[in-house]
Design a protein around this motif. Sequence first.
Motif, PDB file in Angstrom:
ATOM      1  N   GLU A  49       7.161   2.429   5.151  1.00 30.65           N
ATOM      2  CA  GLU A  49       7.591   2.754   3.785  1.00 30.65           C
ATOM      3  C   GLU A  49       6.828   1.918   2.765  1.00 30.65           C
ATOM      4  OE1 GLU A  49      12.134   4.123   4.866  1.00 30.65           O
ATOM      5  OE2 GLU A  49      11.811   2.119   4.057  1.00 30.65           O
ATOM      6  N   VAL A  50       6.515   0.708   3.160  1.00 32.22           N
ATOM      7  CA  VAL A  50       5.774  -0.178   2.264  1.00 32.22           C
ATOM      8  C   VAL A  50       4.355   0.359   2.028  1.00 32.22           C
ATOM      9  CG1 VAL A  50       4.711  -2.471   2.137  1.00 32.22           C
ATOM     10  CG2 VAL A  50       7.146  -2.236   2.663  1.00 32.22           C
ATOM     11  N   ILE A  51       3.769   0.942   3.063  1.00 32.54           N
ATOM     12  CA  ILE A  51       2.444   1.551   2.902  1.00 32.54           C
ATOM     13  C   ILE A  51       2.497   2.604   1.795  1.00 32.54           C
ATOM     14  CG2 ILE A  51       0.743   3.096   3.984  1.00 32.54           C
ATOM     15  CD1 ILE A  51       1.601   1.754   6.698  1.00 32.54           C
ATOM     16  N   ALA A  52       3.489   3.478   1.891  1.00 30.79           N
ATOM     17  CA  ALA A  52       3.612   4.561   0.916  1.00 30.79           C
ATOM     18  C   ALA A  52       3.856   3.996  -0.479  1.00 30.79           C
ATOM     19  CB  ALA A  52       4.743   5.501   1.328  1.00 30.79           C
ATOM     20  N   GLU A  53       4.771   3.044  -0.572  1.00 32.15           N
ATOM     21  CA  GLU A  53       5.097   2.452  -1.873  1.00 32.15           C
ATOM     22  C   GLU A  53       3.872   1.758  -2.463  1.00 32.15           C
ATOM     23  OE1 GLU A  53       7.689   2.791  -3.786  1.00 32.15           O
ATOM     24  OE2 GLU A  53       6.973   1.356  -5.278  1.00 32.15           O
ATOM     25  N   ALA A  54       3.137   1.064  -1.620  1.00 32.60           N
ATOM     26  CA  ALA A  54       1.938   0.362  -2.091  1.00 32.60           C
ATOM     27  C   ALA A  54       0.912   1.358  -2.617  1.00 32.60           C
ATOM     28  CB  ALA A  54       1.334  -0.472  -0.956  1.00 32.60           C
ATOM     29  N   ALA A  55       0.745   2.462  -1.909  1.00 27.65           N
ATOM     30  CA  ALA A  55      -0.218   3.484  -2.343  1.00 27.65           C
ATOM     31  C   ALA A  55       0.175   4.034  -3.712  1.00 27.65           C
ATOM     32  CB  ALA A  55      -0.290   4.605  -1.313  1.00 27.65           C
ATOM     33  N   LEU A  56       1.460   4.290  -3.879  1.00 24.61           N
ATOM     34  CA  LEU A  56       1.928   4.802  -5.177  1.00 24.61           C
ATOM     35  C   LEU A  56       1.656   3.783  -6.277  1.00 24.61           C
ATOM     36  CD1 LEU A  56       5.334   6.384  -4.071  1.00 24.61           C
ATOM     37  CD2 LEU A  56       3.208   7.589  -4.585  1.00 24.61           C
ATOM     38  N   ARG A  57       1.909   2.511  -5.963  1.00 25.38           N
ATOM     39  CA  ARG A  57       1.665   1.457  -6.951  1.00 25.38           C
ATOM     40  C   ARG A  57       0.184   1.318  -7.258  1.00 25.38           C
ATOM     41  NH1 ARG A  57       5.781  -2.526  -7.717  1.00 25.38           N
ATOM     42  NH2 ARG A  57       7.730  -1.674  -6.938  1.00 25.38           N
ATOM     43  N   ALA A  58      -0.652   1.685  -6.301  1.00 30.36           N
ATOM     44  CA  ALA A  58      -2.102   1.614  -6.512  1.00 30.36           C
ATOM     45  C   ALA A  58      -2.621   2.849  -7.249  1.00 30.36           C
ATOM     46  CB  ALA A  58      -2.813   1.461  -5.177  1.00 30.36           C
ATOM     47  N   GLY A  59      -1.718   3.732  -7.619  1.00 25.30           N
ATOM     48  CA  GLY A  59      -2.133   4.890  -8.406  1.00 25.30           C
ATOM     49  C   GLY A  59      -2.473   6.111  -7.575  1.00 25.30           C
ATOM     50  N   CYS A  60      -2.157   6.070  -6.288  1.00 26.10           N
ATOM     51  CA  CYS A  60      -2.403   7.238  -5.438  1.00 26.10           C
ATOM     52  C   CYS A  60      -1.350   8.301  -5.747  1.00 26.10           C
ATOM     53  CB  CYS A  60      -2.340   6.821  -3.971  1.00 26.10           C
ATOM     54  SG  CYS A  60      -2.294   8.212  -2.833  1.00 26.10           S
TER      55      CYS A  60
END
Lengths: 352, 248, 177
Positions: A11-22
């Motif tokens: 879940e952290v992978i997904a959240e991190a990607a969203l925070r990175a603008g993905c």
Amino acid sequence: MAEKLLMKGNEVIAEAALRAGCRHYFGYPITPQTEVAHYMAKAMPKINGTFVQAESEVAAINMVYGAAAAGARVLTSSSSPGVSLKQEGISYIAGAELPAVMVNIVRCGPGLGGILPAQCDYFQSVKGGGHGDYKNVVLAPSSVQELYELTVEAFNISDKYRILTIILGDGMLGQMMEAVEFKDKEDIYQDDKKWACTGTKMERESNDVTSIYIQPEILENHNLKLQAKYKKIEENETRVETYNCENADIIVTAYGTVARIVKNVIKMAEKEGIKVGLIRPISLWPFPTAEFEKYAETPKAFLSVELSAGQMVEDVRLAVNGKRPVHFYGRMGGMVPSQKEVLDKIKEILNK
Amino acid sequence: MATVFKKPHALKDLSLHYCPGCTHGIIHRIIAEVIDELEIEGTTIGVSPVGCAYNNYEYFHVDMVQAAHGRAPAVATGIKRVHPDNYVFTYQGDGDLAAIGTAEIIHAATRGEKITTVFVNNAIYGMTSGQMAPTTLMNQVTTTSPFGRKPEIHGFPIKVCELLSQLEGAVYVERTSVHDVKNIRNTKEAIKKAFKVQQANKGFSIVEVLSTCPTNWGLNPIDSLKWLESNMLPFYPLGNFKGKDLEV
Amino acid sequence: MKQLELIIAGFGGQGILSAGRLLAYAGMLEGKNVSWLPSYGPEMRGGTANCSVVISDEPVGSPILDTANVLVVMNGPSLEKFEKSVVSGGLIISDSSLVEAKPKRTDVDFAGVPATQMASDMGNFTYANIIILGKLLAKTGIVSKESFEAALKKVLPPKKHHMIPDEMKALEMGHDY
């Protein structure tokens, strides 16, 4: 810093990607990484992003290729057998120099293998699993916090160099919950991506994204350009953690979750009067060769501990370059070495 | 002097690499004319296949992405999801679309991706020199069916339009040909409509264009057109399979 | 206890994974290092569930436990499977309304709590996992009851916050059993 949250690695992978603008995710279900897709399927519609469950891993990576060619920050995630299927697209991404991020939550092989943690895809990730002379940046986090930080970083590296960055984890890291602290705001590398296919708007010449160069002179030049880029990445993007290596009797090297086990072993060994150092490559490519060169003559020996039959150990040997013996200890099939096993191996090497 | 005929703006001023008598050039021109007439050059993004048309990204004045063999519909999906307001088309041959890329085309169609596929069916692999295609006719001789396509060895040709028209996401499905002027005009109308379907955000659109391959058929250009007419049309009937009355 | 290395095991649906997660969350709220790792994949299909939880003042090494110092079992097969994983001097807690057998080991501490029965008497058998955790807190002191309540607030969605008083009651019952 915001408050600490207890979150699952995937879940952290997904959240991190969203925070990175993905805002674009394409994937196909496979254990043990499917929570990435679950998270994205929920999150993307709320922020006008894209989640597509593709018909195959092959299609998913080609959707990534299309979205990256169109200028977007894009993510796909999978696990070993799925990543094998993606290799075609990965080679095209390398050839066309597209920025994209792929997560591989590795499980054991070969074939359908098993779903438990493994590091048996080191060669595939680091040496290039697809065809052609190419490299992917490969980052290997060892905690959920680092999984977050490196996922954000992966998008920046990808955009900066127009390259695929792989986050290489294992089922342990993807499935475990650990504390994570998200930053209020991410540092995001800004690039106008003038090369991207966005429609000419009749304002510029058309852009082509391609990996085919039929003329040998042109293709060789293209390859030389890629190699020059890889050299630059080696100079700028190598990441490594070194721990306790000064005056070490033995330096153990391990990446990802295995490095956590080794850190505990270091404490156990200390109680028995054995000084164990750790070199933990964080970027598997570029490999932290210089760090090994620096300590090549410090210990009596090196030991690479892996969840594989011995893959990273080959790069360790190249880096140590014969100056000290390089030993190997590994478990396979989802078996994880216990601290005692690793300590026993250390004692065996040191004749203690 | 009034200009009565000129190169469409969307087509670059280059000589195409196709063999004499090959109808890829006609189909390229049709696409470019449609882009001109709909005034969508600045907002169109194309996807090139693997096959004889692998480098057709060089020929169009629009942004284009070269895809791996058969993956154009997946690549186009990625592009369209990033730029939903742009026109996205794939240009694919029969090996690309109906063999190695079968999964991608079926799923792009069933998802109702708002893209247009121009499917060039000449019943043979051209680029790799004349092998049997998924659309090769019964008894047709190719380098990999040297004694003719036999059902007990090679199975049967795939009828792509008939197949895709079963899918709800595919809203406009038409088969045309370019063996004579009348059919060239019909092809243009069909491709234009397919792009308009995209404009109207209705779903997936495909035009299958029956085409020739004089080189690998071993025929001269004129005989190739005749061969297409007498052999391909009976097996691959022309016409609209879906979306004839679709308001666009 | 300075470091908890816990395996919780039972059937799917008994709240095994969520019990582990609550405990880990409470540990995190106390500023400790924590990890939670479920069994995943095909193992889930057989109806069994287990997870490993580490709560420690030190950074957590492997979240996979070779050995545990506390084992919680909520069905018979789990006692059989994991009894040997407990370190000498460790603790086994079982839901004695479901696990008839007692541990064969004599070098470990044992507590049987008829948690499912107690929870059913309360009117909601799903509190059995919380009752068991109450006993674990009493035996180990690894986290405080206050931290556990705070974790409930974090983990439960707001629409379920009305259940917290009952959950805390269940925790107390297990604690005092």
